[in-house]
Design an enzyme around this catalytic site. Sequence first.
Site, mmCIF file in Angstrom:
data_model
loop_
_atom_site.group_PDB
_atom_site.id
_atom_site.type_symbol
_atom_site.label_atom_id
_atom_site.label_comp_id
_atom_site.label_asym_id
_atom_site.label_seq_id
_atom_site.Cartn_x
_atom_site.Cartn_y
_atom_site.Cartn_z
ATOM 1 N N GLY A 102 0.784 -1.238 0.000
ATOM 2 C CA GLY A 102 0.000 0.000 0.000
ATOM 3 C C GLY A 102 0.807 1.276 0.000
ATOM 4 O O GLY A 102 0.266 2.358 -0.151
ATOM 5 N N GLY A 133 3.684 1.670 -1.900
ATOM 6 C CA GLY A 133 4.483 1.778 -3.124
ATOM 7 C C GLY A 133 5.871 1.167 -3.004
ATOM 8 O O GLY A 133 6.789 1.556 -3.726
ATOM 9 N N SER A 164 7.031 -1.796 -3.831
ATOM 10 C CA SER A 164 7.539 -2.515 -5.008
ATOM 11 C C SER A 164 7.986 -1.520 -6.072
ATOM 12 O O SER A 164 9.068 -1.653 -6.650
ATOM 13 C CB SER A 164 6.489 -3.491 -5.550
ATOM 14 O OG SER A 164 5.330 -2.816 -5.968
ATOM 15 N N ALA A 165 7.181 -0.499 -6.323
ATOM 16 C CA ALA A 165 7.545 0.498 -7.344
ATOM 17 C C ALA A 165 8.814 1.247 -6.947
ATOM 18 O O ALA A 165 9.697 1.481 -7.780
ATOM 19 C CB ALA A 165 6.395 1.476 -7.546
ATOM 20 N N ALA A 166 8.911 1.626 -5.666
ATOM 21 C CA ALA A 166 10.107 2.352 -5.204
ATOM 22 C C ALA A 166 11.353 1.497 -5.416
ATOM 23 O O ALA A 166 12.409 1.999 -5.818
ATOM 24 C CB ALA A 166 9.955 2.722 -3.730
ATOM 25 N N ASP A 192 2.034 3.889 -9.646
ATOM 26 C CA ASP A 192 2.999 3.755 -8.546
ATOM 27 C C ASP A 192 4.422 4.073 -9.010
ATOM 28 O O ASP A 192 5.158 4.816 -8.340
ATOM 29 C CB ASP A 192 2.969 2.332 -7.963
ATOM 30 C CG ASP A 192 1.698 2.047 -7.191
ATOM 31 O OD1 ASP A 192 0.784 2.883 -7.232
ATOM 32 O OD2 ASP A 192 1.631 0.982 -6.551
HETATM 33 C C1 MEV Z 1 -1.766 -0.122 -6.303
HETATM 34 O O1 MEV Z 1 -0.938 0.753 -5.573
HETATM 35 C C2 MEV Z 1 -2.717 0.643 -7.172
HETATM 36 C C3 MEV Z 1 -3.696 -0.209 -7.990
HETATM 37 O O2 MEV Z 1 -4.600 0.722 -8.584
HETATM 38 C C4 MEV Z 1 -3.017 -1.030 -9.038
HETATM 39 C C5 MEV Z 1 -2.453 -0.214 -10.182
HETATM 40 O O3 MEV Z 1 -2.833 0.913 -10.378
HETATM 41 O O4 MEV Z 1 -1.624 -0.800 -10.928
HETATM 42 C C6 MEV Z 1 -4.523 -1.118 -7.091
#
Ligand code: MEV
Length: 306
Positions: free
Chosen positions: A95, A97, A99-101, A142
Amino acid sequence: MGNGSGFGKVILYNEHFVVYGVPAIVSAINMRTTAHAQKVNGDFEFYDNRMATPGYKDEKMVHQRDSLDYIFKSMGLKRTGVRIELAGDLYAASGVGASAASCVAIARALSEEYQLDYSDEEINRVAYEGEKGYHGDPSGIDNTAATYGGLIWFKKGSPNNIERINLVTPVNIVMGNTGAVANTKAAVSGVQERKERFHERYGKIFRSAEELAYKGREAITSFDLKTMGSLMNENHRLLQEIEVSNGDLDMLVDIARDEGAIGAKMTGGGLGGYMVALTPEKEVQENVAKAIEGKGFEVLKTEIGI
Ligand code: MEV
């Protein structure tokens, strides 16, 4: 040695809806994942020294391996003869971010170590590929927040519409962690399945989410904190309707509102992970944080619009 970092994030409006081209608003938070990359003689070495929610690293191990494959492939590199180390002050949890970070940090560190001199745009593209390991078919929100930082209007499309939004001054928030490691891929595919099954009802909910994004943007640019908060409450209700919230998230949202937050909602993929509460006044931020901690949950006290 190549170094890189990526921001954590909080989605203020419209996670999940964003996957289907509904605009969403995201803010980076002032916590980052860092990566160091160094060429070595031998195979591939990977060390993950991030602080993490118990179970997070095990749960995400396969996703992380896939993600690394995507990153190396999209950079035209072989995954061998290099050592990568992750660290930083961003908690690895659902929740926020994480993984993206990590994808952004790794892409930047590799770009530096292999002297590829990637622009932010190229880093964002690589991190989007990396996110596929975790999300399947991510919207891109993200990795965009993790790459550029700040407060961002994001609308998925070809190309994506990415605009910076200005907030007069940073605003305090509390993020409460349910401690449950969530599977974003599963949450996203659950919404897809129900959207097809309950076509008409979901159509209505999605239209409300679209309207809400424009109102949210207006509230942010005019620094109308009260409306920003009530739109977060309204967004939480829409997310409950598409069944991505759960009992713990709802409970933490209720606690935050009872303690004076002017708005609160789940944030990110849902079904666990984090909620966010808008708490401009320092005293309210403290009270919300204490109340959530008092129930045995961990919190982050940070800001949006940094
Ligand atoms: C996840 O942080 C956000 C989602 O909307 C997935 C996405 O946008 O790829 C649930």
